[in-house]
Design an enzyme around this catalytic site. Structure first.
Site, PDB file in Angstrom:
ATOM      1  N   SER A  78      -9.755  56.418  78.929  1.00 50.26           N
ATOM      2  CA  SER A  78      -9.433  57.636  78.191  1.00 50.26           C
ATOM      3  C   SER A  78     -10.679  58.448  77.911  1.00 50.26           C
ATOM      4  O   SER A  78     -11.332  58.934  78.829  1.00 50.26           O
ATOM      5  CB  SER A  78      -8.680  57.271  76.901  1.00 50.26           C
ATOM      6  OG  SER A  78      -8.090  58.401  76.323  1.00 50.26           O
ATOM      7  N   GLU A  87      -5.436  59.954  85.627  1.00 49.55           N
ATOM      8  CA  GLU A  87      -4.367  59.489  84.742  1.00 49.55           C
ATOM      9  C   GLU A  87      -4.408  60.326  83.472  1.00 49.55           C
ATOM     10  O   GLU A  87      -5.392  61.002  83.185  1.00 49.55           O
ATOM     11  CB  GLU A  87      -4.535  58.003  84.410  1.00 49.55           C
ATOM     12  CG  GLU A  87      -5.796  57.658  83.631  1.00 49.55           C
ATOM     13  CD  GLU A  87      -5.704  57.875  82.115  1.00 49.55           C
ATOM     14  OE1 GLU A  87      -4.574  57.811  81.570  1.00 49.55           O
ATOM     15  OE2 GLU A  87      -6.756  58.113  81.497  1.00 49.55           O
ATOM     16  N   HIS A 130      -2.718  54.699  80.679  1.00 48.03           N
ATOM     17  CA  HIS A 130      -2.366  54.220  79.345  1.00 48.03           C
ATOM     18  C   HIS A 130      -1.101  53.370  79.419  1.00 48.03           C
ATOM     19  O   HIS A 130      -0.059  53.680  78.829  1.00 48.03           O
ATOM     20  CB  HIS A 130      -2.193  55.405  78.405  1.00 48.03           C
ATOM     21  CG  HIS A 130      -3.480  56.068  78.037  1.00 48.03           C
ATOM     22  ND1 HIS A 130      -4.200  56.839  78.931  1.00 48.03           N
ATOM     23  CD2 HIS A 130      -4.198  56.065  76.877  1.00 48.03           C
ATOM     24  CE1 HIS A 130      -5.290  57.303  78.321  1.00 48.03           C
ATOM     25  NE2 HIS A 130      -5.313  56.844  77.089  1.00 48.03           N
TER      26      HIS A 130
END
Length: 309
Positions: free
Chosen positions: A104, A211, A281
């Protein structure tokens, strides 16, 4: 085994202390020695301490000489301190054997480290979301993720294979899409914010993986246009779409969905687009080396990313 993990918090404050404690216990149960940074549970507004505190935490992670330096969680915070990180210290720690792992917001750190030093870091879990899930009869940390983490510990990881969904690049016969190409990427939102800065590496002929979470498909498309119009996408050998989760479609979309974005992008770039990479995630995710030269091959819907030269 005497393999060690250093836990530190360079981004958002840890709100779920129970998940943090579960994650530490899980790593210990797997046989790793765990050292927790002194400010790992600090809080300053939404951050895990003020900017200086988090910079010192990164420095301590570099000095730890742990086998793996693992972030506690993502969130937000690294981009605002990219200009103050001591990249020479990070490079030295990597050269001495520490693998930096995260997800992230950690994408900003990875991109900057590669742009500044050419060193390899690893896209993988964070402590809380990866190892800190409750262990029950029906739930526990994902075994694929843990196996990949263990392989990294032992220096045995060689690659990742997966099956694309029907929207992926499915050639009529086996094909090698890239050879000795730099694999790089991570969180789409974070990468798009680095365009035009010194912290986004300029990679030609690479394998870009992406992502994100809680981003509606139109926002995903909007961020992709930044990468598209800046020339990043057209310079790659392949684009790998990982898991895009946590969003909701509405009545206003009228059929506009994530697959619509994939179809649109194919009309804009002459680059193979692969789908369903097990990274993002989600619990089941592989570890991917940001900056390592890799090969990419496809056979039908089956794809293989291989870096174990």
């Amino acid at each position: 085994m005497n393999k060690s993990v250093y836990i530190y918090s360079p981004s958002g404050a840890v709100r779920d202390k129970a998940a943090f404690r579960r994650g530490v216990r899980r790593l210990q149960a797997l046989g790793y020695e765990v050292e927790v940074d002194s400010d790992a549970l600090s809080s300053h507004m939404r951050f895990a301490g003020d900017d200086e505190s988090r910079l010192r935490a990164i420095s301590r992670a570099c000095e730890s000489r742990a086998d793996i330096a693992l972030i506690s969680r993502g969130g937000y915070g690294i981009t605002r301190i990219l200009g103050q990180i001591n990249y020479a210290d990070v490079a030295k720690a990597i050269d001495l054997g520490t693998s930096f792992v995260g997800i992230s917001d950690f994408t900003a750190f990875q991109a900057a480290v590669f742009a500044k030093t050419g060193r390899i870091t690893w896209a993988g879990p964070a402590l809380c979301e990866g190892f800190g899930v409750p262990v029950t009869q029906d739930s526990q940390p994902d075994d694929i993720m843990e196996d990949c983490f263990h392989d990294l510990m032992l220096g045995q990881g060689e690659g990742a294979g997966w099956r694309q969904d029907k929207s992926g690049f499915i050639p009529p016969e086996d094909v090698q899409l890239a050879s000795d190409s730099v694999v790089w990427g991570g969180n789409l939102c974070v990468l798009s914010t680095l365009i035009g800065t010194e912290f986004l590496p300029s990679i030609n002929g690479g394998i870009l993986f992406l992502e994100d979470i809680a981003e509606h498909p139109y926002r995903i498309e909007r961020m992709l246009t930044q990468l598209l119009y800046s020339g990043v996408l057209s310079r790659q050998k392949a684009i790998l779409f990982g898991q895009f989760t946590g969003y909701q479609l509405g009545s206003h979309d009228k059929g506009f969905k994530f697959s619509t974005v994939i179809e649109w992008l194919r009309t804009r770039v002459n680059v193979p687009i692969l789908t369903n990479l097990p990274y993002g995630h989600v619990q089941t995710k592989v570890l991917i080396p940001f900056g390592k030269k890799s090969d990419l091959a496809v056979s039908g819907r089956d794809a293989m990313l291989f870096w174990g030269h």
